[in-house]
Design a protein around this motif. Structure first.
Motif, mmCIF file in Angstrom:
data_model
loop_
_atom_site.group_PDB
_atom_site.id
_atom_site.type_symbol
_atom_site.label_atom_id
_atom_site.label_comp_id
_atom_site.label_asym_id
_atom_site.label_seq_id
_atom_site.Cartn_x
_atom_site.Cartn_y
_atom_site.Cartn_z
ATOM 1 N N ALA A 41 17.312 56.343 52.894
ATOM 2 C CA ALA A 41 15.864 56.221 52.702
ATOM 3 C C ALA A 41 15.280 57.532 52.185
ATOM 4 O O ALA A 41 15.799 58.625 52.453
ATOM 5 N N ASP A 42 14.181 57.428 51.454
ATOM 6 C CA ASP A 42 13.558 58.605 50.846
ATOM 7 C C ASP A 42 13.196 59.660 51.881
ATOM 8 O O ASP A 42 13.354 60.864 51.641
ATOM 9 N N GLU A 92 25.569 55.694 43.003
ATOM 10 C CA GLU A 92 26.037 54.356 42.649
ATOM 11 C C GLU A 92 27.547 54.270 42.859
ATOM 12 O O GLU A 92 28.291 55.172 42.472
ATOM 13 N N HIS A 93 27.973 53.174 43.441
ATOM 14 C CA HIS A 93 29.391 53.012 43.756
ATOM 15 C C HIS A 93 30.170 52.487 42.552
ATOM 16 O O HIS A 93 29.690 51.645 41.800
ATOM 17 N N TYR A 115 25.118 62.503 54.943
ATOM 18 C CA TYR A 115 25.060 61.309 54.103
ATOM 19 C C TYR A 115 25.686 61.577 52.745
ATOM 20 O O TYR A 115 25.676 62.709 52.239
ATOM 21 N N VAL A 135 25.571 59.877 48.794
ATOM 22 C CA VAL A 135 24.782 58.921 48.011
ATOM 23 C C VAL A 135 25.301 58.817 46.583
ATOM 24 O O VAL A 135 26.088 59.641 46.122
ATOM 25 N N ASP A 148 21.422 60.026 41.343
ATOM 26 C CA ASP A 148 20.297 59.912 42.281
ATOM 27 C C ASP A 148 19.396 61.145 42.164
ATOM 28 O O ASP A 148 19.705 62.225 42.677
ATOM 29 N N GLU A 170 26.548 55.653 50.793
ATOM 30 C CA GLU A 170 25.580 55.042 51.695
ATOM 31 C C GLU A 170 24.223 54.888 51.012
ATOM 32 O O GLU A 170 23.926 55.564 50.024
ATOM 33 N N LYS A 171 23.405 53.999 51.542
ATOM 34 C CA LYS A 171 22.012 53.864 51.127
ATOM 35 C C LYS A 171 21.177 54.750 52.049
ATOM 36 O O LYS A 171 21.260 54.642 53.274
#
Length: 314
Positions: free
Chosen positions: A67-68, A52-53, A48, A50, A89, A64-65
């Motif tokens: 999950a925790d 901010e775009h 993945y 991660v 992040d 991508e988004k």
């Protein structure tokens, strides 16, 4: 060291790659390039990316988004990020093992494992070096997409190979990458084509910058100016190098006013400016750095420090 990275990658089924806030092409190139290399060579792994775009970098890829719960037991790799304050992040702390791969000065030695090479032109160049080790060690192959991403990252951090950071090794790396099947013109267009509004703002910069007798230059781009030209603070990143074309400039600052802070974009043709950036809780490369201040009075102090730096350099 590179083989330790490869061995660690092989141990984990889930890998999450981070990079710095306010990304540039090298942040995306190293992040997405590494992820693409891992996915290409280990197709069963979950990989993945991660953060901010930035819309200006959509031509490269989009994060991508995640999950925790994905972080539980995962390997987290942070590329192109000198200190923890700039990691995009904060969940990077939530994985099982943390690696740092970077080419900035290693002032913040975070992570369980670090590979820092300040001689590299870019973090994307380091990722290609990691690929070469993987090729020799584990028969890795490089996809066309990974080559495209790494090439874009190198081009971005070397200013199209014009900056002193572009070494013989950099050119050799680029020479290998352009043998892959991707559209170099599309990469250049994505990085350097500008809307008319940005060109108009560039004209404003040329008309209004201030320079002293020692070549220290600066310009303040207020929110009113941004509104006048219908340009966002993020879009101004394409204009940071503009003043480098001006004869007689030694080093320069472009101040960009945001909602609650002022971005300080520092560039130099000679004086080492990353120590100046660190004084204002920023950082970066010797000739290309950045920081953040919170008032125009503080911005004026940065300008005075730059003037002194240029005066002593001359």
């Amino acid at each position: 060291m590179k083989r330790q990275i490869i061995d660690t990658i092989e141990k984990y089924d889930c890998i999450i790659v981070h990079r710095h806030v306010r990304p540039d092409p090298d942040a995306y190139g190293s992040q997405f390039g590494l992820a693409e290399i891992i996915k290409h060579n280990y197709p069963t792994k979950k990989v993945y990316t991660v953060g901010e775009h930035d819309d200006s970098l959509t031509f490269m890829r989009t994060p991508e988004k995640v999950a925790d719960e994905v972080y539980t037991g995962a390997l987290v790799i942070v590329t192109d990020t000198a200190n923890t304050e700039r990691i995009d992040d904060e969940r990077y702390r939530n994985g099982d093992f943390l690696m740092k791969i970077d080419h900035h000065p290693n002032d913040d030695q975070y992570g369980d494992f670090l590979w820092v090479d300040t001689s590299a032109s870019s973090c994307s160049e380091m990722i290609y070096e990691l690929y070469e080790e993987g090729k020799a060690y584990k028969n890795w192959t490089l996809s066309d997409e990974a080559a495209r991403l790494l090439f874009a990252g190198i081009v971005g951090d070397t200013g199209r190979f014009l900056f002193p950071s572009a070494t013989l090794k950099t050119f050799e790396t680029a020479g290998h990458l352009i043998q892959y099947n991707f559209d170099r013109n599309a990469v250049y267009d994505g990085m350097y084509e500008m809307d008319r509004k940005l060109l108009h703002l560039q004209g404003y910069l040329y008309q209004n910058f201030i320079i002293d007798e020692n070549g220290a230059a600066y310009i303040k781009v207020t929110q009113e100016v941004l509104k006048e030209f219908d340009v966002t603070p993020a879009e101004t990143s394409l204009l940071v190098g503009s003043l480098g074309n001006v004869k007689g400039i030694c080093a320069w600052i472009i101040f960009i006013e945001e909602q609650d802070s002022i971005r300080v974009r520092l560039r130099s043709k000679g004086p080492i400016i990353n120590q100046l950036a660190k004084k204002y809780k920023g950082g970066g490369h010797p000739l290309a750095s950045g920081a953040t201040v919170y008032s125009w009075e503080e911005a004026d102090r940065v300008t005075e420090d730059l003037k002194e730096l240029c005066r002593n350099y001359r």
